[in-house]
Design an enzyme around this catalytic site. Structure first.
Site, PDB file in Angstrom:
ATOM      1  N   THR A  12       0.817  -1.214   0.000  1.00  0.00           N
ATOM      2  CA  THR A  12       0.000   0.000   0.000  1.00  0.00           C
ATOM      3  C   THR A  12       0.851   1.264   0.000  1.00  0.00           C
ATOM      4  OG1 THR A  12      -0.156   0.008   2.414  1.00  0.00           O
ATOM      5  CG2 THR A  12      -1.908  -1.140   1.211  1.00  0.00           C
ATOM      6  N   GLY A  13       2.157   1.107  -0.048  1.00  0.00           N
ATOM      7  CA  GLY A  13       3.055   2.253   0.003  1.00  0.00           C
ATOM      8  C   GLY A  13       3.202   2.964  -1.329  1.00  0.00           C
ATOM      9  N   ARG A  35      -0.762  -6.397   6.780  1.00  0.00           N
ATOM     10  CA  ARG A  35      -0.173  -6.321   8.118  1.00  0.00           C
ATOM     11  C   ARG A  35      -1.182  -5.813   9.138  1.00  0.00           C
ATOM     12  NH1 ARG A  35       4.723  -2.786   6.101  1.00  0.00           N
ATOM     13  NH2 ARG A  35       5.097  -2.414   8.302  1.00  0.00           N
ATOM     14  N   LYS A 138      21.358  -0.882   4.237  1.00  0.00           N
ATOM     15  CA  LYS A 138      21.044  -1.714   3.075  1.00  0.00           C
ATOM     16  C   LYS A 138      22.143  -2.733   2.802  1.00  0.00           C
ATOM     17  CE  LYS A 138      17.905   1.527   0.798  1.00  0.00           C
ATOM     18  NZ  LYS A 138      17.641   2.388  -0.363  1.00  0.00           N
TER      19      LYS A 138
END
Length: 312
Positions: A12-13, A35, A138
């Site tokens: 949904t981002g 979630r 990362k």
């Protein structure tokens, strides 16, 4: 060849919802991790339901519930993580490492795409504090992926068009000014700007491509490798008016960060490396990396000029 089943975490981002749409459009059976932390965010719930109506599967799970993640991962062949950099920093990379642990335990994943999608962290060991925290985090995730022998593809998508072009490359602006612009230095350092739907489509194209297995894929649309001054010129032509220009030096830019909130400093350091150093375009892609526009010439990407028309 049968297309891989895809699980998108963060569906949904900002980029995640575009990845869902691209995955469905390309005919992949698409799963979205639903979630519990979504709470009462009605817009996200409605977005999830709209994806369900389009054929996506909603899978309940939590990044804090290991078994639920393992169960979700076992349903698919490919996992794409699209949680934002804000989440990575605020949770000290734990969310992605939990996902890596689940993928390792499940043992069935043919390809994992960690949440990168920006500057290649492997090229940013020199990055300034505190901005380097994102790149360091990362690299920790990459190390965990490779130690777990998880097949991967890393996507380096450079500058999201909405964030950079909307502000004429100026941080803090998302609508281009019709009056003035501040140039970084002489404004001639090259950046690379990619429309967000294009990022999603190129990413989905790599999923079942053996050429991209265990590789870094850079999205570098040739017509979109432009300096800030060139971006401004495109906008000036569209509106038929020349903007008033001033400039800020690298030293002034860095000095302006003193006393700013930590998260803001992190983001501004990224702007520094892109706009003053040219970290996105000042190197040649090596043999172990690939370029998406060359791999998939059938995709007609959005040029900067085409993108900027929406603001006129």
């Amino acid at each position: 060849m049968e297309k891989s089943k895809v699980l998108i975490v963060g569906g949904t981002g900002y980029l995640g919802k575009r990845l869902v749409k691209a995955s469905l459009a390309e005919g992949h059976e698409t799963f979205i991790l639903q979630r519990a932390e979504i709470g009462v965010d009605i817009e996200k719930v409605q977005l999830l339901l709209s994806f369900k109506q389009q054929g996506a599967h909603l899978v309940k799970g939590s990044l804090d519930d290991h078994q639920s993640l393992v169960n979700a991962v076992k349903l698919v062949d490919v996992v794409i993580c699209a949680i934002s950099g804000v989440h990575i920093r605020s949770h000290q990379i734990l969310l992605q490492l939990k996902l890596v642990d689940a993928i390792k335990e499940a043992g069935n994943i043919k390809r994992f795409f960690p949440s990168e999608f920006g500057t290649d962290p492997a090229r940013m060991a020199h990055a300034l504090e505190p901005g380097r925290v994102t790149f360091d985090d990362k690299m920790v995730v990459r190390k965990a992926i490779q130690e777990a022998n998880i097949p991967f593809t890393y996507i380096s998508a450079n500058c999201f068009a909405g964030y950079f072009l909307g502000g004429l490359c100026q941080p803090g602006f998302i609508i281009p000014s019709r009056d003035s612009v501040v140039l970084f230095g002489d404004g001639n350092v090259k950046g690379i700007y990619v429309e967000e739907d294009d990022i999603a489509m190129y990413t989905i194209k790599t999923i079942d491509d053996p050429r991209t297995l265990n590789k870094t894929v850079y999205i570098r649309p040739p017509e979109n490798i432009l300096s800030q001054r060139e971006v401004v010129h495109i906008w000036e032509k569209l509106i038929g008016k020349e903007l008033q220009k001033s400039s800020i030096s690298a030293e002034q830019f860095l000095s302006s960060l003193e006393g700013q909130p930590y998260a803001e400093q992190v983001g501004m350091i990224h702007y520094y490396h892109v706009c003053f150093e040219g970290c996105l375009a000042n190197f040649e892609i090596g043999e172990e990396q690939l370029e998406a526009c060359q791999l998939y010439p059938q995709i007609k990407y959005t040029t900067v000029g085409e993108y900027m028309k929406r603001y006129v």
